[in-house]
Design an enzyme around this catalytic site. Structure first.
Site, mmCIF file in Angstrom:
data_model
loop_
_atom_site.group_PDB
_atom_site.id
_atom_site.type_symbol
_atom_site.label_atom_id
_atom_site.label_comp_id
_atom_site.label_asym_id
_atom_site.label_seq_id
_atom_site.Cartn_x
_atom_site.Cartn_y
_atom_site.Cartn_z
ATOM 1 N N ARG A 82 12.933 -6.799 7.489
ATOM 2 C CA ARG A 82 13.806 -6.090 6.549
ATOM 3 C C ARG A 82 14.572 -4.979 7.300
ATOM 4 N NH1 ARG A 82 10.364 -4.452 1.478
ATOM 5 N NH2 ARG A 82 12.476 -4.019 0.686
ATOM 6 N N PRO A 115 3.504 4.732 -3.752
ATOM 7 C CA PRO A 115 4.609 4.890 -4.674
ATOM 8 C C PRO A 115 5.358 3.603 -5.004
ATOM 9 C CG PRO A 115 5.077 5.946 -2.564
ATOM 10 C CD PRO A 115 3.635 5.595 -2.564
ATOM 11 N N HIS A 132 0.945 -4.967 3.210
ATOM 12 C CA HIS A 132 2.259 -4.966 2.566
ATOM 13 C C HIS A 132 2.504 -6.319 1.936
ATOM 14 C CE1 HIS A 132 3.145 -1.183 4.465
ATOM 15 N NE2 HIS A 132 2.596 -1.686 5.560
ATOM 16 N N ARG A 149 9.987 -4.505 -10.335
ATOM 17 C CA ARG A 149 10.657 -4.010 -9.136
ATOM 18 C C ARG A 149 11.037 -5.148 -8.176
ATOM 19 N NH1 ARG A 149 7.507 -0.946 -4.196
ATOM 20 N NH2 ARG A 149 9.402 -0.271 -3.135
ATOM 21 N N TYR A 201 9.235 -8.602 -3.892
ATOM 22 C CA TYR A 201 7.808 -8.281 -4.078
ATOM 23 C C TYR A 201 7.057 -9.271 -4.976
ATOM 24 C CZ TYR A 201 9.275 -3.916 -1.927
ATOM 25 O OH TYR A 201 9.786 -2.992 -1.054
ATOM 26 N N ALA A 204 6.398 3.259 0.661
ATOM 27 C CA ALA A 204 7.351 3.888 1.582
ATOM 28 C C ALA A 204 6.694 4.948 2.472
ATOM 29 C CB ALA A 204 8.504 4.494 0.798
HETATM 30 C C1 DQA Z 1 5.838 -2.261 0.826
HETATM 31 C C2 DQA Z 1 6.949 -2.176 1.891
HETATM 32 C C3 DQA Z 1 7.521 -0.771 1.962
HETATM 33 O O1 DQA Z 1 8.543 -0.713 2.944
HETATM 34 C C4 DQA Z 1 8.105 -0.360 0.623
HETATM 35 O O2 DQA Z 1 8.583 0.967 0.687
HETATM 36 C C5 DQA Z 1 7.129 -0.538 -0.486
HETATM 37 C C6 DQA Z 1 6.323 -1.750 -0.516
HETATM 38 C C7 DQA Z 1 5.332 -3.692 0.633
HETATM 39 O O3 DQA Z 1 4.273 -3.866 0.027
HETATM 40 O O4 DQA Z 1 5.994 -4.663 1.043
HETATM 41 O O5 DQA Z 1 7.069 0.270 -1.404
HETATM 42 O O6 DQA Z 1 4.746 -1.476 1.265
#
Ligand code: DQA
Length: 143
Positions: free
Chosen positions: A106, A9, A99, A17, A22, A76
């Site tokens: 974080r 998601p 990730h 975003r 990111y 998430a």
């Molecule tokens: C994520 C880290 C997760 O905590 C967050 O909810 C994401 C992206 C990342 O790629 O850093 O949606 O997976």
């Protein structure tokens, strides 16, 4: 070798975003870079993104008998989806959890992954390189 890349998601919103967390690449741009990496490694890739838990589970199940490896950024869902965890365990395909951001520096809730224990490796905090390192790992010793 065929690897399925799965993004969960809100990863369709990359580029827009929270770019300070990111990065500024869109998911399409990331996938394009991964295709190039795949060509270097002799890996063919399939890409899937969904904002829905059940759809991600269907895709993981669909990999059974088809994919040699899975690279998954569960978004998430990482932090609470036992159902996605169970799907990965069920198919038994070598899987790497990735990730973009450094989930360990974080919020505390991001430090917990219910997915990690069924994956061969967890890679975080390297942006697009989290995905390419996962591909390298699966190509070398992941299987
Ligand atoms: C994520 C880290 C997760 O905590 C967050 O909810 C994401 C992206 C990342 O790629 O850093 O949606 O997976």
């Amino acid at each position: 070798m065929n690897i399925q890349v799965i993004n969960g998601p809100n990863l369709n919103m990359l580029g827009v975003r929270e770019p300070e967390i990111y990065g500024s690449l869109t998911l399409e741009e990331i996938n394009h870079l991964l295709i190039q990496k795949g060509e270097e490694l002799g890996i063919s890739l399939d890409f899937y993104q969904s904002n829905h838990e059940g759809a991600i589970i269907d895709k993981i199940q669909d990999c059974y008998g088809k994919a040699d490896g899975i690279v998954i950024n569960p978004g998430a869902y990482t932090h609470y989806s036992i159902a996605i965890r169970d799907a990965i365990a069920a198919v038994g395909i070598p899987t790497v959890e990735v990730h973009l951001s450094d989930i360990n520096s974080r919020e505390d809730f991001r430090k917990i992954s219910v997915i990690k224990s069924v994956c061969k490796k967890q890679i975080w905090g390297k942006g697009v390189n989290s995905y390419s390192e996962a591909m390298e790992f699966l190509a070398s010793k992941g299987q």
